[in-house]
Design an enzyme around this catalytic site. Structure first.
Site, PDB file in Angstrom:
ATOM      1  N   TYR A  64     -11.925  -2.786  -3.399  1.00  0.00           N
ATOM      2  CA  TYR A  64     -12.475  -2.851  -2.042  1.00  0.00           C
ATOM      3  C   TYR A  64     -14.004  -2.849  -2.048  1.00  0.00           C
ATOM      4  O   TYR A  64     -14.625  -2.486  -1.051  1.00  0.00           O
ATOM      5  CB  TYR A  64     -11.921  -1.702  -1.196  1.00  0.00           C
ATOM      6  CG  TYR A  64     -10.526  -1.966  -0.677  1.00  0.00           C
ATOM      7  CD1 TYR A  64     -10.246  -3.094   0.101  1.00  0.00           C
ATOM      8  CD2 TYR A  64      -9.477  -1.081  -0.941  1.00  0.00           C
ATOM      9  CE1 TYR A  64      -8.964  -3.342   0.588  1.00  0.00           C
ATOM     10  CE2 TYR A  64      -8.195  -1.330  -0.461  1.00  0.00           C
ATOM     11  CZ  TYR A  64      -7.947  -2.455   0.309  1.00  0.00           C
ATOM     12  OH  TYR A  64      -6.683  -2.702   0.802  1.00  0.00           O
ATOM     13  N   GLU A  88      -9.023 -10.454  -7.923  1.00  0.00           N
ATOM     14  CA  GLU A  88      -8.054  -9.357  -7.776  1.00  0.00           C
ATOM     15  C   GLU A  88      -6.920  -9.458  -8.805  1.00  0.00           C
ATOM     16  O   GLU A  88      -6.484  -8.428  -9.347  1.00  0.00           O
ATOM     17  CB  GLU A  88      -7.512  -9.344  -6.339  1.00  0.00           C
ATOM     18  CG  GLU A  88      -8.600  -8.934  -5.332  1.00  0.00           C
ATOM     19  CD  GLU A  88      -8.240  -9.175  -3.870  1.00  0.00           C
ATOM     20  OE1 GLU A  88      -7.123  -9.669  -3.592  1.00  0.00           O
ATOM     21  OE2 GLU A  88      -9.083  -8.870  -3.001  1.00  0.00           O
ATOM     22  N   ASN A  95      -1.779  -0.236   7.347  1.00  0.00           N
ATOM     23  CA  ASN A  95      -1.249  -1.570   7.660  1.00  0.00           C
ATOM     24  C   ASN A  95      -0.413  -2.169   6.523  1.00  0.00           C
ATOM     25  O   ASN A  95      -0.250  -3.374   6.415  1.00  0.00           O
ATOM     26  CB  ASN A  95      -2.356  -2.509   8.146  1.00  0.00           C
ATOM     27  CG  ASN A  95      -3.425  -2.744   7.105  1.00  0.00           C
ATOM     28  OD1 ASN A  95      -3.325  -2.259   5.975  1.00  0.00           O
ATOM     29  ND2 ASN A  95      -4.444  -3.493   7.463  1.00  0.00           N
ATOM     30  N   LYS A 111       0.837  -1.202   0.000  1.00  0.00           N
ATOM     31  CA  LYS A 111       0.000   0.000   0.000  1.00  0.00           C
ATOM     32  C   LYS A 111       0.876   1.259   0.000  1.00  0.00           C
ATOM     33  O   LYS A 111       2.102   1.176   0.222  1.00  0.00           O
ATOM     34  CB  LYS A 111      -0.926  -0.046   1.215  1.00  0.00           C
ATOM     35  CG  LYS A 111      -1.902  -1.231   1.193  1.00  0.00           C
ATOM     36  CD  LYS A 111      -2.789  -1.239   2.435  1.00  0.00           C
ATOM     37  CE  LYS A 111      -3.733  -2.426   2.428  1.00  0.00           C
ATOM     38  NZ  LYS A 111      -4.637  -2.402   3.614  1.00  0.00           N
ATOM     39  N   HIS A 154      -1.641  -5.543   1.383  1.00  0.00           N
ATOM     40  CA  HIS A 154      -2.884  -6.278   1.125  1.00  0.00           C
ATOM     41  C   HIS A 154      -2.540  -7.662   0.581  1.00  0.00           C
ATOM     42  O   HIS A 154      -1.601  -7.797  -0.203  1.00  0.00           O
ATOM     43  CB  HIS A 154      -3.730  -5.544   0.069  1.00  0.00           C
ATOM     44  CG  HIS A 154      -4.838  -6.401  -0.476  1.00  0.00           C
ATOM     45  ND1 HIS A 154      -6.058  -6.513   0.153  1.00  0.00           N
ATOM     46  CD2 HIS A 154      -4.891  -7.242  -1.543  1.00  0.00           C
ATOM     47  CE1 HIS A 154      -6.818  -7.362  -0.528  1.00  0.00           C
ATOM     48  NE2 HIS A 154      -6.136  -7.824  -1.563  1.00  0.00           N
TER      49      HIS A 154
HETATM   50  P1  IDP Z   1      -7.384  -7.371   5.333  1.00  0.00           P
HETATM   51  O1  IDP Z   1      -6.602  -6.293   4.619  1.00  0.00           O
HETATM   52  O2  IDP Z   1      -6.588  -7.967   6.467  1.00  0.00           O
HETATM   53  O3  IDP Z   1      -7.946  -8.414   4.391  1.00  0.00           O
HETATM   54  P2  IDP Z   1     -10.108  -6.339   5.564  1.00  0.00           P
HETATM   55  O4  IDP Z   1     -11.038  -6.601   6.718  1.00  0.00           O
HETATM   56  O5  IDP Z   1     -10.404  -6.999   4.254  1.00  0.00           O
HETATM   57  O6  IDP Z   1      -8.626  -6.662   6.052  1.00  0.00           O
HETATM   58  O7  IDP Z   1     -10.088  -4.762   5.363  1.00  0.00           O
HETATM   59  C1  IDP Z   1      -9.461  -4.216   4.225  1.00  0.00           C
HETATM   60  C2  IDP Z   1      -8.650  -3.019   4.640  1.00  0.00           C
HETATM   61  O8  IDP Z   1      -9.529  -2.004   5.088  1.00  0.00           O
HETATM   62  C3  IDP Z   1      -7.694  -3.258   5.813  1.00  0.00           C
HETATM   63  O9  IDP Z   1      -6.464  -3.818   5.419  1.00  0.00           O
HETATM   64  C4  IDP Z   1      -7.521  -1.849   6.335  1.00  0.00           C
HETATM   65  O10 IDP Z   1      -6.568  -1.132   5.552  1.00  0.00           O
HETATM   66  C5  IDP Z   1      -8.890  -1.248   6.104  1.00  0.00           C
HETATM   67  N1  IDP Z   1      -9.715  -1.324   7.302  1.00  0.00           N
HETATM   68  C6  IDP Z   1     -10.396  -2.394   7.766  1.00  0.00           C
HETATM   69  N2  IDP Z   1     -11.046  -2.102   8.905  1.00  0.00           N
HETATM   70  C7  IDP Z   1     -10.766  -0.802   9.165  1.00  0.00           C
HETATM   71  C8  IDP Z   1     -11.149   0.100  10.203  1.00  0.00           C
HETATM   72  O11 IDP Z   1     -11.882  -0.251  11.145  1.00  0.00           O
HETATM   73  N3  IDP Z   1     -10.647   1.369  10.108  1.00  0.00           N
HETATM   74  C9  IDP Z   1      -9.843   1.778   9.098  1.00  0.00           C
HETATM   75  N4  IDP Z   1      -9.455   0.966   8.104  1.00  0.00           N
HETATM   76  C10 IDP Z   1      -9.912  -0.309   8.129  1.00  0.00           C
HETATM   77 MG    MG Z   2      -9.473  -8.323   2.972  1.00  0.00          MG
END
Ligand code: IDP
Ligand code: MG
Length: 152
Positions: free
Chosen positions: A51, A128, A114, A11, A117
Site C-alpha cells: 500500500y 504486486e 471492503n 482481505k 483487493h
Molecule cells: P481499491 O482497493 O478499490 O483499489 P484504493 O483507493 O486503492 O481502493 O484504496 C486502497 C484501500 O484503502 C481500499 O480498498 C480501502 O480498504 C482503504 N481505503 C481507501 N480509502 C479509505 C478511507 O477513506 N478510509 C478507510 N480506508 C480506506
Molecule cells: Mg487500489
C-alpha cells in the site's frame, strides 16, 4: 484483448467472514484462470510496500493494522482483460457505491472492511504479483475446457 495476469487478495475480513469460497467461485465462473494461490498473515513491511502509494493518506496506519491482523488469501488470475475485468467483479472502493452483483456491492458495507483487493493497472499488477509471489509459484497450465471459453 491480450492475456494478462492480475493480483487479487481476499482481505482479513473476507477470510474471517468465511467468504473465500464465494469470492473464488465468482472468478472461476467468469472464466478467468487461477495460476497462483496461498494464504498467509502479512508482515507490516510487506503491507506497507503493497500500500506504499497510500503512505501519506490519513487511513494508512489503520489500513496496515487491518491487513496484518489475520490471514489473507493471495491469488493471481489470468485471462483476456483480467485486470479491468477483476475490478468490475470487485466493484467500487466504497461498498455502498458498489453496484449490486459485484463482490463489494453484495458482500460489504464499509470502505475500511471492503473484503477484497485487485490490481488497478498493468504496472500495479506486475508490481504486486512480484511482491507477493516468486516466479516458481506461478503455474502455466491450460484448462481442459479452454476452447469453450475463448474463440481460437
Ligand atoms: P481499491 O482497493 O478499490 O483499489 P484504493 O483507493 O486503492 O481502493 O484504496 C486502497 C484501500 O484503502 C481500499 O480498498 C480501502 O480498504 C482503504 N481505503 C481507501 N480509502 C479509505 C478511507 O477513506 N478510509 C478507510 N480506508 C480506506
Ligand atoms: Mg487500489
Amino acid at each position: 484483448m491480450t492475456v494478462e495476469r492480475t493480483f487479487v487478495a481476499i482481505k482479513p475480513d473476507g477470510v474471517q467472514r468465511g467468504l473465500v469460497g464465494e469470492i473464488i467461485s465468482r472468478f472461476e465462473r467468469k472464466g478467468f484462470k487461477l495460476v497462483a494461490l496461498k494464504q498467509l498473515i502479512p508482515s507490516r513491511a510487506m503491507a506497507e510496500k503493497h500500500y506504499g502509494v497510500h503512505r501519506d493518506r490519513p487511513f494508512f496506519n489503520g489500513l496496515v493494522d487491518f491487513i496484518t491482523s489475520g490471514p489473507v488469501v493471495l491469488m493471481v488470475w489470468e485471462g483476456d482483460g483480467v485486470i479491468a475485468g477483476s475490478r468490475k467483479l470487485i466493484g467500487a472502493t466504497k461498498p455502498l457505491d458498489a453496484d449490486p452483483g459485484t463482490i463489494r456491492g453484495d458482500l460489504a458495507v464499509n470502505i475500511g472492511r471492503n473484503v477484497i483487493h485487485g490490481s488497478d493497472g498493468l504496472d500495479t499488477a506486475s508490481f504486486e504479483i512480484g511482491l507477493w509471489f516468486s516466479s516458481a509459484e506461478l503455474n502455466d497450465w491450460l484448462p481442459s475446457d479452454q476452447a469453450w471459453r475463448v474463440e481460437s
